[in-house]
Every structure is written in C-alpha cells, then in structure tokens.
Design a protein around this motif. Structure first.
Motif: not given
Length: 450
Positions: A381-395, A446-450
C-alpha cells in the motif's frame, strides 16, 4: 485469486530480500551484542542499556520516515530510468536525516539523565542508562546518514552495500565490546560505558565504509557531493507532499514506542524491564527476515508502477499475502522452539526469566499478524503510492486502541504479559484492515512527475 507465475518476481524478491534481511540482521546484531554482553552484568545493567537504546529506536523510527520517502519516490523513478531525479531525492533525504539526528544527538548528550527518567523512575536504571546514552548519542548522526545512503542504494536495487558495511560494524563492535566491557587485553573494565564507546566507533567506521562505496565504487546511483547543493523545487514539493504522511506515520509509531516503554517501565514487578529487553531483542531478531522481504516487496512494487506494468500488481499482491501468512506462522513456531535456550543466554534473575518467557509467548502469536499486515500495508500500500492511508490507520490503532487499553490494564495492575499484549494488539487487528484494503486495489498510484 491469481498467484503469479512470473519467475522474475520471485528472483527479484530473493535477490533483494536476502541482502536486506542479512543487513538488518547485522545492524540488529550490533545491539544484540551489547545486550548479551551487558546481560552478564545483571538486571540493572541490561535495564539501563535497554532504556538508553530506546532513544536510538525512536530516532530510527523518525529517520525511517525520511528513508521511506526516499525509497518510494526513488523506486518509481528507477522504473522510469530517471537517475537525475533519484540523486536529487537522495540529497533531500540526507539533509533531513542529518538535521534530525544532530538535534537528537545534542539533546541526549547534554540531558541524558532527564531523557532516561522519562521512561522509568528506577534510580539505578536511570543512572546506568544515562551513562550509556551520554556516550552513544555521538553515534546517532553517523548511523542515520549511513542508513540514508543504504536506503538510496536499495532503491536502485543495490542492497549488498548495506550487508558489507553492517558486517564491518558488527565485527568492530563485538571485538571492542569484548575488550572494553570486561577489560581484556590489559585495558580497564568499563562496563556499559565500554559498550557505548564500542558502538560509537563501530558506527563511525560503518559510515566511512558506506561513504567510500557510494562516492568511489558504486556504478548505479552515481552519487557525488555536488548533488547536496542541487535544488529542484518540484522534487522538494513531491518529497514533502509524499514524505510528510510517511514521516507523520513514523511520528505516530515513535509515540507508540515511547508510550510502550513508559508504561512497561513503570509496572510493578521484579525484573519487568530486564524481561522486556530480552523479549524485545528476540522480537527484533524475528522481525529481520520479514522486514527484509517486506522492503524487497516495496522496491519491486514501486519499480513495477514506475514501469507502467500495473496489471502485474494484482497478481503480485495475492502472492505476497500468501507468502507472508506462511512466514508469520513459521516465525511464531520458531519463537516457541528457541525461547528457553535464548533466555538462558542472559544472566538475569529468576523473576525476569519468568516474565521474559510470558512476553515471548505473546510475541509468538502477534508476530503472525505483524508479518502479514507489515507486508501488505508497507510493502504494497505505502510503496504503491497510497502513503497517507498507513498513517491514518496507525493513528487510529495507536491512540484509540493500543495506548488506552495498555493504560487501563496497567491501572488495574494487570500482569506484565497482559499489558504487553495490549501494546501488541494492533498487530493482529490491522490484519483485517489490510486484507480489505489490499484486495480493493485502490492504493496503486503513480507519484513521479511524468
């Protein structure tokens, strides 16, 4: 459910996971070396060193957020074959981790007794922990910069450098521990001060080794000092945008670690802190392999998304879930098998041995959930680009379940193992969230500029 038949996936998983796992094992072994040798000096000494090392654990959690942002962005740029962006992101990560580690190092060096007293009120533990922390604080900057370089090398699929430098660190640390703790080769016995000095020297040599490799030997990252001065506004915004949720998640986890040490450190009962040190050391050891494999999954996931092969992610995720459930079951069984001989390595009181056995029983169960949810939430999940979900879940889990339940249990004088179970309860509960999130496949971004 489609299990991948892509041989390249399994080959990449092994080639990445084995060096990462071995490097994590060697990094962990530096602390284990201190723990086992100091363990020969009794409960108070091992308790003091354990509490002193909690600061390094917290620092690792913080710097891990910076490294996580580097890995996630770099892996996707690696899939796009964009080396220049990778170098600039690496520079951003190094600057952040340097500033953080320097601030923590200075504070701990100046106020070691105050810092240790936050975790426990036991006077002897505070005294010994402060002695250890006041010296080991000088290793923090070197350690964090080393881990930053290793994270950058992992993101370009060069994990072996971490294995090499950690081997050097372990050899130096173990040798100096033998000499300085017990006063061998004609030197005075320094006890826990000797362990701290040995660790500082090992961390400095570790940093020197990784710097030499990165600047003069590596042919993939091709990083040079000039990139520390490079500035890219877009990449900085991306690093902050995607890095802040990761760093916030690490901050939450740091709060969890800090609270757990405070709660367990103030429990009534003989030998609880020493038992916690013994159990958590084994927990970290058991976590090495699954963390290495989870890190490998994250690199493969980021690179695959960067390459645009999104159809592969679904079958990879099904495969990962099965692999890590099996790994968790095997690890839990292994903890039970080695529990008694492992505890016997420490010269601790009978009460501490009994408490340690009970805590390891808890870990044997919760490690199954740790294996599954860590691979799903961090590796996918985090490496796949949904970086905020893990933070909310941990909180949610940390502040609404873990800490409140542990505080309630300690208030009613529950046994140490029940309080410990409360502190580890999220490792099982997160599995249900992870299973739903992964199989919805709404986390691929996808998190890259392109």
């Amino acid at each position: 459910m489609i299990i991948t038949k892509d041989k390249k996936f399994y080959k990449s998983l092994l080639l990445l996971a084995l060096p990462i796992a071995l490097q994590n094992l060697l990094t962990f072994s530096v602390g284990l070396c201190d723990s086992l040798m100091i363990g020969q000096l009794g409960d108070s000494a091992i308790s003091g060193v354990y509490m002193g090392n909690q600061i390094q654990t917290l620092l690792q959690v913080f710097s891990g957020g910076v490294e996580g942002a580097m890995l996630i962005l770099n892996a996707q740029y690696w899939g796009e074959d964009d080396g220049e962006s990778i170098k600039k992101i690496t520079s951003l990560g190094l600057k952040f981790t340097f500033a953080l580690s320097l601030a923590v190092s200075l504070f701990c060096a100046v106020f070691p007794k105050f810092v240790i007293s936050l975790f426990t009120s036991d006077e002897e533990t505070v005294k010994l922990g402060a002695e250890y922390l006041s010296i080991i604080a000088y290793s923090f900057v070197f350690f964090c910069l080393t881990q930053g370089f290793i994270a950058a090398m992992r993101s370009v699929e060069s994990p072996k450098v971490g294995l090499i430098v950690s081997s050097i660190s372990l050899a130096v640390n173990a040798s100096l521990n033998y000499i300085l703790i017990f006063g061998n080769l004609g030197l005075p016995a320094l006890g826990i001060k000797g362990a701290a000095i040995a660790t500082v020297i090992a961390r400095i040599l570790e940093f020197a080794a990784v710097a030499i490799y990165v600047f003069f030997i590596d042919k993939k990252l091709k990083y040079r000092l000039k990139y520390l001065l490079a500035h890219d506004g877009q990449l900085l915004r991306d690093f902050v945008k995607y890095g802040l949720p990761i760093m916030a998640g690490q901050l939450i986890w740091a709060a969890n670690t800090f609270s757990a040490s405070m709660i367990m450190g103030r429990l009534d009962g003989e030998g609880v802190i020493a038992a916690l040190s013994v159990a958590n050391t084994l927990n970290n050891l058991s976590y090495v392999v699954m963390n290495g494999m989870s890190g490998a999954v994250g690199i493969i996931t980021g690179k695959t998304i960067g390459e645009g092969k999104l159809e592969k992610i679904r079958e990879y995720s099904y495969t990962v879930q099965l692999i890590f459930i099996a790994l968790g079951l095997v690890t839990g069984a292994a903890l039970q098998l080695i529990k008694a001989p492992y505890i016997s390595l420490y010269s601790i009181s009978a009460a501490a041995e009994k408490e340690a056995s009970a805590l390891i029983n808890v870990l044997s169960f919760t490690i199954i959930g740790t294996s599954y949810q860590n691979a799903c939430l961090f590796g996918l999940v985090k490496s796949g680009g949904d970086v905020s979900f893990v933070m909310k879940n941990d909180f949610f889990f940390v502040f609404f379940i873990v800490i409140p339940s542990a505080l309630i249990a300690s208030y009613f004088n529950a046994p140490a193992y029940l309080v410990f179970l409360c502190l580890k309860s999220d490792q099982i509960l997160k599995c249900f969230v992870a299973a739903v999130k992964i199989n919805r496949f709404n986390w691929i971004k996808k998190l890259t500029k392109s």
